[in-house]
Structures are given as structure tokens and as C-alpha cells.
Design a protein around this motif. Structure first.
Motif, PDB file in Angstrom:
ATOM      1  N   VAL A  64       0.838  -1.208   0.000  1.00 52.18           N
ATOM      2  CA  VAL A  64       0.000   0.000   0.000  1.00 52.18           C
ATOM      3  C   VAL A  64       0.868   1.252   0.000  1.00 52.18           C
ATOM      4  N   GLU A  65       1.836   1.273   0.919  1.00 55.02           N
ATOM      5  CA  GLU A  65       2.742   2.419   1.022  1.00 55.02           C
ATOM      6  C   GLU A  65       3.569   2.565  -0.257  1.00 55.02           C
ATOM      7  N   TYR A  66       3.939   1.436  -0.833  1.00 56.02           N
ATOM      8  CA  TYR A  66       4.724   1.471  -2.060  1.00 56.02           C
ATOM      9  C   TYR A  66       3.960   2.183  -3.170  1.00 56.02           C
ATOM     10  N   LYS A  67       2.702   1.768  -3.375  1.00 60.18           N
ATOM     11  CA  LYS A  67       1.880   2.382  -4.427  1.00 60.18           C
ATOM     12  C   LYS A  67       1.723   3.873  -4.208  1.00 60.18           C
ATOM     13  N   ASP A  68       1.476   4.216  -2.956  1.00 58.23           N
ATOM     14  CA  ASP A  68       1.282   5.617  -2.611  1.00 58.23           C
ATOM     15  C   ASP A  68       2.570   6.409  -2.877  1.00 58.23           C
ATOM     16  N   THR A  69       3.715   5.819  -2.540  1.00 65.43           N
ATOM     17  CA  THR A  69       4.998   6.503  -2.737  1.00 65.43           C
ATOM     18  C   THR A  69       5.289   6.684  -4.226  1.00 65.43           C
ATOM     19  N   VAL A  70       4.996   5.651  -5.024  1.00 65.50           N
ATOM     20  CA  VAL A  70       5.227   5.749  -6.463  1.00 65.50           C
ATOM     21  C   VAL A  70       4.374   6.892  -7.030  1.00 65.50           C
ATOM     22  N   ARG A  71       3.125   6.936  -6.619  1.00 67.12           N
ATOM     23  CA  ARG A  71       2.213   7.978  -7.127  1.00 67.12           C
ATOM     24  C   ARG A  71       2.734   9.377  -6.742  1.00 67.12           C
ATOM     25  N   ARG A  72       3.063   9.557  -5.477  1.00 65.71           N
ATOM     26  CA  ARG A  72       3.555  10.862  -5.022  1.00 65.71           C
ATOM     27  C   ARG A  72       4.835  11.259  -5.743  1.00 65.71           C
ATOM     28  N   SER A  73       5.709  10.266  -5.913  1.00 64.74           N
ATOM     29  CA  SER A  73       6.992  10.538  -6.542  1.00 64.74           C
ATOM     30  C   SER A  73       6.811  10.942  -8.003  1.00 64.74           C
ATOM     31  N   GLU A  74       5.944  10.194  -8.722  1.00 64.63           N
ATOM     32  CA  GLU A  74       5.696  10.525 -10.133  1.00 64.63           C
ATOM     33  C   GLU A  74       5.117  11.937 -10.252  1.00 64.63           C
ATOM     34  N   GLU A  75       4.140  12.228  -9.411  1.00 63.52           N
ATOM     35  CA  GLU A  75       3.500  13.546  -9.452  1.00 63.52           C
ATOM     36  C   GLU A  75       4.524  14.643  -9.249  1.00 63.52           C
ATOM     37  N   ALA A  76       5.300  14.465  -8.194  1.00 58.61           N
ATOM     38  CA  ALA A  76       6.273  15.491  -7.849  1.00 58.61           C
ATOM     39  C   ALA A  76       7.328  15.639  -8.944  1.00 58.61           C
ATOM     40  N   LEU A  77       7.742  14.504  -9.509  1.00 57.35           N
ATOM     41  CA  LEU A  77       8.767  14.567 -10.559  1.00 57.35           C
ATOM     42  C   LEU A  77       8.222  15.225 -11.821  1.00 57.35           C
ATOM     43  N   ASN A  78       6.951  14.940 -12.150  1.00 59.42           N
ATOM     44  CA  ASN A  78       6.343  15.581 -13.318  1.00 59.42           C
ATOM     45  C   ASN A  78       6.323  17.086 -13.165  1.00 59.42           C
ATOM     46  N   VAL A  79       5.932  17.515 -11.965  1.00 54.78           N
ATOM     47  CA  VAL A  79       5.878  18.952 -11.711  1.00 54.78           C
ATOM     48  C   VAL A  79       7.275  19.559 -11.880  1.00 54.78           C
ATOM     49  N   ARG A  80       8.275  18.817 -11.411  1.00 55.96           N
ATOM     50  CA  ARG A  80       9.628  19.384 -11.411  1.00 55.96           C
ATOM     51  C   ARG A  80      10.418  19.151 -12.700  1.00 55.96           C
ATOM     52  N   ALA A  81       9.933  18.192 -13.500  1.00 55.11           N
ATOM     53  CA  ALA A  81      10.697  17.802 -14.692  1.00 55.11           C
ATOM     54  C   ALA A  81      11.026  18.991 -15.595  1.00 55.11           C
ATOM     55  N   LYS A  82      10.047  19.877 -15.742  1.00 58.57           N
ATOM     56  CA  LYS A  82      10.196  21.021 -16.631  1.00 58.57           C
ATOM     57  C   LYS A  82      11.396  21.885 -16.231  1.00 58.57           C
ATOM     58  N   TYR A  83      11.460  22.268 -14.947  1.00 60.72           N
ATOM     59  CA  TYR A  83      12.614  23.123 -14.577  1.00 60.72           C
ATOM     60  C   TYR A  83      13.903  22.355 -14.429  1.00 60.72           C
ATOM     61  N   THR A  84      13.813  21.072 -14.153  1.00 62.07           N
ATOM     62  CA  THR A  84      15.057  20.291 -14.115  1.00 62.07           C
ATOM     63  C   THR A  84      15.691  20.338 -15.496  1.00 62.07           C
ATOM     64  N   LYS A  85      14.872  20.083 -16.502  1.00 55.90           N
ATOM     65  CA  LYS A  85      15.365  20.109 -17.882  1.00 55.90           C
ATOM     66  C   LYS A  85      15.942  21.477 -18.230  1.00 55.90           C
TER      67      LYS A  85
END
Ligand code: MN
Length: 492
Positions: free
Chosen positions: A194-215
């Protein structure tokens, strides 16, 4: 399945002709030995040793290790024996394969007690006797974790638990960070779904938001570094690791916004001097966050980790972490063994180091220097080097099992009498015989690593034999024997 050619191509710097021939021979030998066998996934069994070998090639191991990895399940799971392996591939390969088979017999047995676990890890290392055995076991476990979905839930949990409690800490001690992270994430997935799924979701969301400025930050930094004529060997947005992210989430009360290093940019440059120059350029480009500049080059982390870290206000003022290091530092952080082995921050391990003589420690430190120079010269490590990394930290220790699987830590040369007193005084006092690995032995038998010791007691027996003092090794056993003898005499 990887063909032989594809497998060999995994290595950055090709093996020479002699080694290619040696590996080819093992590839076809193991393929034939496992012919007709299937994994639970339905694939041919041979996929497993090939995947194991691939991980080890990535780690930069020499041809003996790769050959041993290809053959590692042959004696256990096929009609061929260790003798056959020895005949075809020589003593050294056979020695490694034998170690893998031995270590494979160690089981966690659902233990959660930290002292027991620590003994189990020590025993694992002691029995392995050669660092290559440990590395192959780790690569073997990685592939087994990747195919864990085929097992029952009970088995998944037991294997994942063993991975988390035994393999992850050992991989961490050896400094194989990349493999450690992969093992940890795979175990996390099965242990806390359960925690794994939740962590993957949070991580993907956060990375998507940040991907633009990282690039954008990567582009802007590349341009700035080019102007300053700094050669960039590599610049990447750092890979994410779910378990580590989950632990940070717990630490920051699940506030993703407070985790600055979720998406870090890693810049690899040729020299240490370049690292500091790059740090200056990064700070000219973006404002650094006060108190977040970390110089792990001057002051490496206890496990040997080296790098410069800084947290900056990147494009649009968004917070980003930047890591700057040389290729050697990067390699050591992912696969470097000797450095971490020596500087390990693990306390119990350090205690063991401190008990060692100073010269020995200096010898260990020489490995680190040697490792570095070999990286520089060859871009890979030879078999001689790995062979010289013998595990001798536990030279004066042996670890034996009770029939129920408890591990007893004893000094070298310890006997069933020492074993008995280590368990319980009464066990010692009433001891009348012992079996080792199901065979009767005399009470002065020197126990070896990994022996299963079964004690035979005689309830009516009043006191230990005086003779035992001639061979009992531990102070504990000796004082208990003397005490019991005195007491027995005064009873007359
Ligand atoms: Mn295997």
C-alpha cells in the motif's frame, strides 16, 4: 535472453580474447547443463544465471567471477557436480561456486531480533570467505527479486524480508549503492504494497511537476559550463528511489514540498578541481540556499561517499539539488567496494575494524588507493584484484547453528563444550556428546563455520568432566566448568 554477444557487450571495455573464450565456454556449458529446465516465470532457467552475470559485468568484475556467476546454480540444480566445474574451469572458479552454494544454505527463518540478524549477516560474510561470492549472491538475489511475482504471498514476504534484513545491509556495507537501492525498492514493493503504491504515485507527481525546470536548469548549466570551457562527462537528472523517498516522506511528515533532493541534477566532471569550479559556476547562475552546501569531498561521509552537494533556487525560483563529482567518485558511490568496506559507518562493523591491528588497517587503506588507480588505468578491475579482497575481518570468529537455526558466535577452535555453555550453563554441565552436521564427534572437535551442532545431554549427569578444561576455548565455558567442579566436590 541475452545472447553471449549481447552479454559481453555489457562491458564498457571489452574483455581480451582469452577471457572471451573462457566466458563463452561457461556460457554454453551452463546453457547445456540447465537445458530443459524452466523458471516459475515460464522462461528457460538459463535466463537467471545470464542476468546474474550481467549485473556483475556492470559492476566491473573479472572473468573468473563472470564464469562463476554463469555456473552458480549448476552443482545445486543440475546433474553436473562441483567436481565437473573444477575439471572444466579450474580451482578458483570452483572455489567461488562452492562458496555460493554454501552461503545459499543460510536462511533467515523469520527472525526479527537485531542481534540475531547481525550475527546472520556476519556469518554470511564469514562463510562467503571471498568478496566475489558475496557480490555474486547479491546479483543472484537481485534477479530473484525481479521475478518474485511468481511466488505465493507467504514466500514473497519471506524472501523480501530476508532481502531487506540481510542483503540490503550487506550491499550497503560493500558500497554497491546502485544494487542496494534496487534491492530495497523491490523488497519495499512486497513488504508494504500500500505504502509502495502511494509513494510511487507521489513521486511521479512530484517529478512531473519538477521535470520542466530540471530540464531547463540542465540546459542553462550546460551552456554556462561550456562558456567556462569545462568538460562535462555527464549531466543527468538523478534517478529516483522509492524506498529512500518513502523514508524521507516519513521524516518530513509526508510533505513532498520539503524534500529538495527529490530531483537532483548530477554533474560529472574529470577532476576534483573541476568539481569546485563547477560549484562556483552553479552559484553564479542560481542562488544557493543557505546552509545546504555540503562538501563531502573534503569531508567524506562515514561510508566513504564523496561529492559536492548544493541546493539552489533554479528556474522560476524552484528548489533543486545539484550534485557534483568526478567519475571515480560516481563509480565508488554506485559500485565502489573497498572504500566503503574500510570506512563503513556501520558501528558494529567499525568496532570489528578497531579490534584489528593498525598495519592490517593500513593494508586495507592501500586497497582504496589501488582501487582508484586501477579505475584510472584500466577502467575495470582484474581478477587478481578481486581475489586479493579476501574477507578476513572474521578470521578469528566462527558461526555455528543450533538445530533450530539460532546462530552462535564463537572464537576459532571452539568445541561443542564451548557451544553448550554459550547456550546455557545447564546444557554444559549435563553434556555427554555432540553431533555435527548429523555425525557424532568427540567433544574436543573444533567447530567450523556453518556447522550445525546438536548437543546430547544426560539429565542425571552431575558435573562436567575435568578433562574438558584441556580443550575448552572460551573463558565463559572454562569458568563455568571450574565452578561446577568445585560445587560438586563440596557436595561430597
Ligand atoms: Mn541462483
Amino acid at each position: 535472453m541475452l545472447s553471449l554477444k549481447e552479454l559481453l557487450a555489457v562491458r564498457q571495455k571489452p574483455y581480451d580474447e582469452k577471457r572471451v573464450a573462457f566466458i563463452s565456454k561457461a556460457y554454453y556449458f551452463a546453457q547445456k547443463a540447465h537445458e530443459g529446465q524452466k523458471r516459475m516465470t515460464g522462461e528457460p532457467y538459463f535466463v537467471h544465471p545470464v542476468e546474474t552475470a550481467k549485473t556483475l559485468i556492470k559492476m566491473g568484475l573479472g572473468s573468473n567471477s563472470i564464469v562463476a556467476a554463469l555456473l552458480h546454480d549448476v552443482p545445486e540444480d543440475t546433474d553436473l557436480t562441483l567436481e565437473d566445474v573444477k575439471k572444466e574451469f579450474g580451482k578458483e572458479v570452483a572455489f567461488i561456486v562452492e562458496g555460493i552454494t554454501k552461503v545459499g544454505q543460510i536462511r533467515l527463518r523469520g527472525a526479527t531480533d537485531e542481534i540475531y540478524l547481525e550475527n546472520l549477516r556476519k556469518m554470511f560474510l564469514a562463510m562467503a570467505a571471498d568478496i566475489r561470492v558475496v557480490l555474486i549472491k547479491i546479483a543472484d538475489r537481485l534477479d530473484n527479486m525481479k521475478t518474485l511475482q511468481v511466488h505465493s504471498r507467504v514466500k514473497q514476504i519471506s524472501i523480501a524480508n530476508e532481502t531487506m534484513e540481510v542483503f540490503v545491509p550487506i550491499a550497503n556495507r560493500l558500497g554497491v549503492g546502485e544494487i542496494k537501492n534496487q534491492l530495497e525498492d523491490l523488497a519495499f514493493k512486497y513488504l508494504k504494497p500500500v505504502e509502495y503504491k502511494d509513494t510511487v504515485r507521489r513521486s511521479e507527481e512530484a517529478l512531473n511537476v519538477r521535470a520542466k525546470y530540471t530540464k531547463r536548469a540542465i540546459k542553462e548549466l550546460q551552456k554556462a559550463l561550456k562558456q567556462e570551457k569545462i568538460e562535462i562527462l555527464n549531466i543527468v537528472g538523478r534517478a529516483k528511489h522509492y524506498y529512500r523517498f518513502y523514508q524521507k516522506l516519513l521524516k518530513h511528515e509526508m510533505q513532498v514540498a520539503e524534500i529538495y533532493d527529490l530531483s537532483a541534477i548530477r554533474i560529472i566532471v574529470p577532476t576534483v578541481e573541476d568539481c569546485y569550479r563547477v560549484l562556483g559556476i552553479v552559484h553564479q547562475q542560481y542562488n544557493p540556499m543557505i546552509g545546504r552546501i555540503k562538501d563531502y569531498i573534503s569531508l567524506p561521509k562515514p561510508n566513504g561517499y564523496k561529492s559536492l552537494h548544493t541546493t539552489i533556487f533554479g528556474p522560476e525560483g524552484k528548489i533543486l539539488e545539484v550534485q557534483i563529482r568526478t567519475r571515480e567518485m560516481d563509480y565508488e558511490a554506485e559500485y565502489g567496494i573497498a572504500a566503503h568496506w574500510v570506512y563503513s559507518g556501520d558501528r558494529s562493523f567499525k568496532d570489528m575494524l578497531f579490534r584489528r591491528k593498525k598495519e592490517e588497517l593500513n593494508k586495507q587503506l592501500d586497497w582504496v588507493k589501488q582501487l582508484r588507480s586501477w579505475h584510472e588505468e584500466t577502467g575495470g578491475l582484474s581478477d587478481d584484484f578481486w581475489g586479493s579482497l579476501k574477507i578476513d575481518f572474521f578470521k578469528n570468529h566462527i558461526f555455528a547453528f543450533t538445530p533450530l537455526g539460532d546462530v552462535i558466535d564463537l572464537p576459532e577452535g571452539a568445541t561443542p563444550v564451548d557451544f553448550a555453555y554459550a547456550i546455557h550453563t545447564e546444557m554444559g554441565d549435563t553434556l555427554s556428546g555432540a553431533k555435527i552436521n548429523q555425525r557424532i564427534v568427540s567433544l574436543d572437535y573444533a567447530i567450523r563455520n556453518g556447522d550445525v551442532v546438536e548437543l546430547i545431554t544426560e539429565k542425571k549427569k552431575k558435573a562436567p568432566n575435568e578433562d574438558w578444561l584441556k580443550f575448552a576455548k572460551t573463558t565463559h565455558a572454562r569458568s563455568k566448568i571450574k565452578q561446577a567442579l568445585r560445587k560438586n566436590r563440596s557436595n561430597f
